[in-house]
Motif scaffolding. Structure first.
Motif, mmCIF file in Angstrom:
data_model
loop_
_atom_site.group_PDB
_atom_site.id
_atom_site.type_symbol
_atom_site.label_atom_id
_atom_site.label_comp_id
_atom_site.label_asym_id
_atom_site.label_seq_id
_atom_site.Cartn_x
_atom_site.Cartn_y
_atom_site.Cartn_z
ATOM 1 N N ALA A 31 5.134 -1.555 -7.514
ATOM 2 C CA ALA A 31 4.018 -0.596 -7.504
ATOM 3 C C ALA A 31 3.030 -0.940 -6.399
ATOM 4 O O ALA A 31 2.501 -0.044 -5.724
ATOM 5 C CB ALA A 31 3.324 -0.588 -8.863
ATOM 6 N N GLU A 32 2.787 -2.222 -6.202
ATOM 7 C CA GLU A 32 1.843 -2.629 -5.162
ATOM 8 C C GLU A 32 2.414 -2.313 -3.772
ATOM 9 O O GLU A 32 1.697 -1.841 -2.888
ATOM 10 C CB GLU A 32 1.538 -4.120 -5.271
ATOM 11 C CG GLU A 32 0.385 -4.558 -4.410
ATOM 12 C CD GLU A 32 -0.099 -5.950 -4.734
ATOM 13 O OE1 GLU A 32 -0.948 -6.445 -3.983
ATOM 14 O OE2 GLU A 32 0.375 -6.556 -5.715
ATOM 15 N N ARG A 33 3.702 -2.545 -3.586
ATOM 16 C CA ARG A 33 4.337 -2.209 -2.305
ATOM 17 C C ARG A 33 4.275 -0.706 -2.060
ATOM 18 O O ARG A 33 3.981 -0.259 -0.950
ATOM 19 C CB ARG A 33 5.789 -2.696 -2.284
ATOM 20 C CG ARG A 33 5.923 -4.199 -2.111
ATOM 21 C CD ARG A 33 7.353 -4.593 -1.811
ATOM 22 N NE ARG A 33 8.276 -4.215 -2.867
ATOM 23 C CZ ARG A 33 8.632 -4.976 -3.894
ATOM 24 N NH1 ARG A 33 8.132 -6.185 -4.012
ATOM 25 N NH2 ARG A 33 9.486 -4.550 -4.797
ATOM 26 N N ALA A 34 4.547 0.085 -3.099
ATOM 27 C CA ALA A 34 4.492 1.538 -2.964
ATOM 28 C C ALA A 34 3.067 1.986 -2.630
ATOM 29 O O ALA A 34 2.868 2.877 -1.798
ATOM 30 C CB ALA A 34 4.975 2.213 -4.245
ATOM 31 N N GLY A 35 2.093 1.372 -3.257
ATOM 32 C CA GLY A 35 0.698 1.710 -2.977
ATOM 33 C C GLY A 35 0.322 1.429 -1.536
ATOM 34 O O GLY A 35 -0.391 2.210 -0.895
ATOM 35 N N LYS A 36 0.795 0.305 -1.015
ATOM 36 C CA LYS A 36 0.517 -0.022 0.383
ATOM 37 C C LYS A 36 1.168 0.981 1.319
ATOM 38 O O LYS A 36 0.579 1.372 2.329
ATOM 39 C CB LYS A 36 1.007 -1.436 0.708
ATOM 40 C CG LYS A 36 0.127 -2.519 0.122
ATOM 41 C CD LYS A 36 0.621 -3.898 0.505
ATOM 42 C CE LYS A 36 -0.279 -4.971 -0.071
ATOM 43 N NZ LYS A 36 0.162 -6.313 0.307
ATOM 44 N N GLU A 37 2.371 1.404 0.993
ATOM 45 C CA GLU A 37 3.049 2.399 1.821
ATOM 46 C C GLU A 37 2.298 3.728 1.790
ATOM 47 O O GLU A 37 2.171 4.400 2.822
ATOM 48 C CB GLU A 37 4.488 2.585 1.355
ATOM 49 C CG GLU A 37 5.386 1.406 1.678
ATOM 50 C CD GLU A 37 6.811 1.591 1.194
ATOM 51 O OE1 GLU A 37 7.215 2.749 0.931
ATOM 52 O OE2 GLU A 37 7.510 0.574 1.086
ATOM 53 N N VAL A 38 1.789 4.105 0.619
ATOM 54 C CA VAL A 38 1.008 5.346 0.505
ATOM 55 C C VAL A 38 -0.253 5.235 1.357
ATOM 56 O O VAL A 38 -0.614 6.171 2.083
ATOM 57 C CB VAL A 38 0.663 5.639 -0.970
ATOM 58 C CG1 VAL A 38 -0.376 6.744 -1.083
ATOM 59 C CG2 VAL A 38 1.917 5.995 -1.745
ATOM 60 N N ASP A 39 -0.924 4.090 1.303
ATOM 61 C CA ASP A 39 -2.130 3.882 2.102
ATOM 62 C C ASP A 39 -1.826 4.025 3.596
ATOM 63 O O ASP A 39 -2.587 4.669 4.328
ATOM 64 C CB ASP A 39 -2.728 2.499 1.837
ATOM 65 C CG ASP A 39 -3.363 2.383 0.460
ATOM 66 O OD1 ASP A 39 -3.631 3.431 -0.161
ATOM 67 O OD2 ASP A 39 -3.592 1.242 0.017
ATOM 68 N N GLN A 40 -0.735 3.422 4.038
ATOM 69 C CA GLN A 40 -0.366 3.511 5.453
ATOM 70 C C GLN A 40 -0.073 4.952 5.848
ATOM 71 O O GLN A 40 -0.484 5.406 6.919
ATOM 72 C CB GLN A 40 0.843 2.628 5.743
ATOM 73 C CG GLN A 40 0.533 1.147 5.683
ATOM 74 C CD GLN A 40 1.776 0.283 5.852
ATOM 75 O OE1 GLN A 40 2.888 0.796 5.868
ATOM 76 N NE2 GLN A 40 1.584 -1.013 5.975
ATOM 77 N N THR A 41 0.627 5.670 4.980
ATOM 78 C CA THR A 41 0.961 7.064 5.268
ATOM 79 C C THR A 41 -0.301 7.910 5.360
ATOM 80 O O THR A 41 -0.437 8.749 6.262
ATOM 81 C CB THR A 41 1.900 7.620 4.180
ATOM 82 O OG1 THR A 41 3.075 6.799 4.129
ATOM 83 C CG2 THR A 41 2.285 9.051 4.456
#
Length: 65
Positions: A31-41
């Motif tokens: 979930a934390e990795r997915a959140g970081k990817e969303v932030d970058q996007t």
């Protein structure tokens, strides 16, 4: 002899503390990795929107001339 023993105990204790610190580091979950990817996007999308806005402003200024 006693100094060597004390030094060995101190080195062993420091080694154990170092291992404990490494073992206690929080591992990043999915979930934390997915959140970081969303932030970058979102950041990349924001940059693209800013560029588009600048192009629109430049086009409007050129149209006024």
């Amino acid at each position: 002899m006693i100094k060597r023993k004390n030094a060995a105990v101190a080195v062993l204790a420091m080694g154990m503390m170092a291992v404990a610190l490494v073992g206690c580091q929080k591992q990043e979950g999915p979930a934390e990795r997915a959140g970081k990817e969303v932030d970058q996007t979102i950041n990349k999308a924001g940059e693209q929107i800013e560029k588009a806005g600048e192009k629109i402003q430049n086009a409007a200024e050129d149209a006024k001339k």
